[in-house]
Design a protein around this motif. Structure first.
Motif, mmCIF file in Angstrom:
data_model
loop_
_atom_site.group_PDB
_atom_site.id
_atom_site.type_symbol
_atom_site.label_atom_id
_atom_site.label_comp_id
_atom_site.label_asym_id
_atom_site.label_seq_id
_atom_site.Cartn_x
_atom_site.Cartn_y
_atom_site.Cartn_z
ATOM 1 N N VAL A 131 0.831 -1.201 0.000
ATOM 2 C CA VAL A 131 0.000 0.000 0.000
ATOM 3 C C VAL A 131 0.870 1.258 0.000
ATOM 4 O O VAL A 131 0.386 2.357 -0.319
ATOM 5 N N VAL A 132 2.165 1.116 0.335
ATOM 6 C CA VAL A 132 3.078 2.262 0.298
ATOM 7 C C VAL A 132 3.171 2.826 -1.114
ATOM 8 O O VAL A 132 3.375 4.023 -1.303
ATOM 9 N N LEU A 138 0.103 9.120 -4.142
ATOM 10 C CA LEU A 138 -0.706 10.256 -3.693
ATOM 11 C C LEU A 138 0.183 11.428 -3.271
ATOM 12 O O LEU A 138 -0.148 12.590 -3.540
ATOM 13 N N LEU A 139 1.310 11.133 -2.609
ATOM 14 C CA LEU A 139 2.245 12.180 -2.201
ATOM 15 C C LEU A 139 2.794 12.928 -3.416
ATOM 16 O O LEU A 139 2.864 14.164 -3.424
ATOM 17 N N PRO A 214 10.320 8.967 -3.497
ATOM 18 C CA PRO A 214 9.120 8.338 -4.072
ATOM 19 C C PRO A 214 9.096 8.412 -5.596
ATOM 20 O O PRO A 214 8.620 7.480 -6.249
ATOM 21 N N ALA A 215 9.624 9.495 -6.175
ATOM 22 C CA ALA A 215 9.612 9.636 -7.636
ATOM 23 C C ALA A 215 10.449 8.550 -8.300
ATOM 24 O O ALA A 215 10.016 7.931 -9.279
ATOM 25 N N VAL A 216 11.636 8.299 -7.789
ATOM 26 C CA VAL A 216 12.493 7.293 -8.421
ATOM 27 C C VAL A 216 12.002 5.882 -8.114
ATOM 28 O O VAL A 216 12.187 4.962 -8.922
ATOM 29 N N ILE A 265 4.449 10.096 -12.635
ATOM 30 C CA ILE A 265 5.008 9.000 -11.829
ATOM 31 C C ILE A 265 4.057 8.629 -10.699
ATOM 32 O O ILE A 265 3.939 7.462 -10.327
ATOM 33 N N GLY A 266 3.358 9.626 -10.142
ATOM 34 C CA GLY A 266 2.367 9.335 -9.108
ATOM 35 C C GLY A 266 1.266 8.428 -9.629
ATOM 36 O O GLY A 266 0.867 7.459 -8.959
ATOM 37 N N VAL A 267 0.768 8.718 -10.826
ATOM 38 C CA VAL A 267 -0.246 7.865 -11.467
ATOM 39 C C VAL A 267 0.317 6.471 -11.716
ATOM 40 O O VAL A 267 -0.365 5.455 -11.500
ATOM 41 N N LYS A 268 1.567 6.398 -12.160
ATOM 42 C CA LYS A 268 2.219 5.109 -12.414
ATOM 43 C C LYS A 268 2.271 4.263 -11.138
ATOM 44 O O LYS A 268 2.013 3.050 -11.157
#
Length: 337
Positions: A131-132, A138-139, A214-216, A265-268
């Motif tokens: 779930v992370v 979302l972040l 989180p992006a990478v 990337i968030g959507v991914k």
């Protein structure tokens, strides 16, 4: 993917050696870094990053190699936004040019340490709780929205709670005392403005780590790739600062482009979570597609920025801010994007 302790050790040793060279050059011979020197160092660090990527691709395969290059590209693009903030910090504290090399190198060391901690924490959480991926997604989307909303602003360094606290608690000298962090005046131990500069950069590095890690991880789940992509992107940051500091004002759409990349990337990440935890039929975005999207966004952003500033020389780029702040009186007269 299994990375042996030997590969980890050699990689970390190379990164530490490169950092040591920067620290030695900055400490032994403080000087203004010229265009030729900055160009040479920038080419060197990019060559090192590409060379590592070629070796990594040859050793571990094309898929993982693509993940490395995509991760490196994400971190490199985010690091350019770091440069905006570094310029703001240098200007705010009137850092002499001969000491900027030292400030940047220490800033990069702090950034690497913080990212290493976040990488270890993020990798552990992702391995335990899928779930992370949703939370990271979302972040990033929240960050992208905030960055887009405040894309015409710069972070307010003077309003930084850590810097404000340091000013209240610590006695600060009026000048930089030849680049020292602390000094003794009339028997009293005092810190120099350089100490406050490092505090400002450290606190900003912490905020950037919260976004970049989180992006990478949205590009790859491999901790080794996440670490090396961050490390090699940051190692070239010091030279890149001196190379492009005069061009940063022309990248007027950079924060817009970065907000699009973070949102993508968030959507991914969210799609990956849905695919793993909810329904395997939910499609995922392949790494190669991610790499293509990032390249296209960066290319369009750069070209559009150059066209904009050529047609409107008064247009000025901004780093973007996660939260709004009241513009200073001098900002009111700027022509924004």
């Amino acid at each position: 993917m299994t990375i042996t302790p030997l590969v980890w050790g050699v990689t970390i040793a190379i990164i530490i050696a490169l950092l040591a060279i920067d620290l030695i050059v900055a400490a032994v011979k403080p000087h203004r870094v010229g265009f030729k020197e900055a160009t040479a160092w920038s080419v060197f660090y990019i060559a090192v990053a590409i060379g590592f990527g070629v070796w990594f691709t040859y050793t571990f395969g094309g898929e993982l190699g693509t993940q490395y290059f995509a991760g490196y590209l994400v971190e490199k693009s985010l690091s350019v936004d770091n440069l905006f903030v570094f310029v703001i910090i240098m200007t705010t504290f009137a850092v002499p040019e001969k000491h900027q090399h030292k400030v940047l190198t220490f800033g990069i060391v702090l950034a690497l340490i913080m990212r290493a901690i976040f990488i270890a924490l993020g990798a552990t959480l992702l391995s335990l709780f899928s779930v992370v991926f949703l939370l990271f997604g979302l972040l990033l989307i929240f960050t992208a929205i905030q960055l887009f909303r405040h894309r015409d602003q710069d972070p307010d360094i003077e309003d930084n709670v850590v810097v404000k606290g340091a000013r209240r608690l610590l006695p600060v000298t009026d000048d930089y005392v030849e680049g020292k962090l602390t000094t003794r005046i009339d028997g009293r131990r005092m810190v120099t403005p350089l100490f406050l500069v490092l505090i400002a950069i450290g606190s900003i590095d912490l905020l950037f780590a919260l976004d970049s890690i989180p992006a990478v991880f949205g590009v790859t789940e491999e901790p080794f790739i996440v670490f090396t992509a961050n490390a090699f992107a940051l190692l070239g940051l010091r030279a890149l600062f001196f190379l492009v500091q005069g061009l940063l004002d022309r990248l007027v759409y950079l924060s817009t482009g970065l907000s699009l990349i973070l949102a993508f990337i968030g959507v991914k990440l969210i799609l990956h979570w849905l695919h793993v935890d909810i329904n395997p039929a939910v499609p995922e975005i392949p790494t190669l597609v991610s790499l293509g999207v990032i390249l296209v966004v960066l290319a369009v952003t750069t070209v559009a920025s150059l066209i904009k500033t050529r047609n409107d020389p008064s247009a000025k780029a901004h780093a973007g801010s996660i939260r709004a702040h009241k513009p200073k009186p001098s900002e009111g007269s700027d022509t924004h994007r």
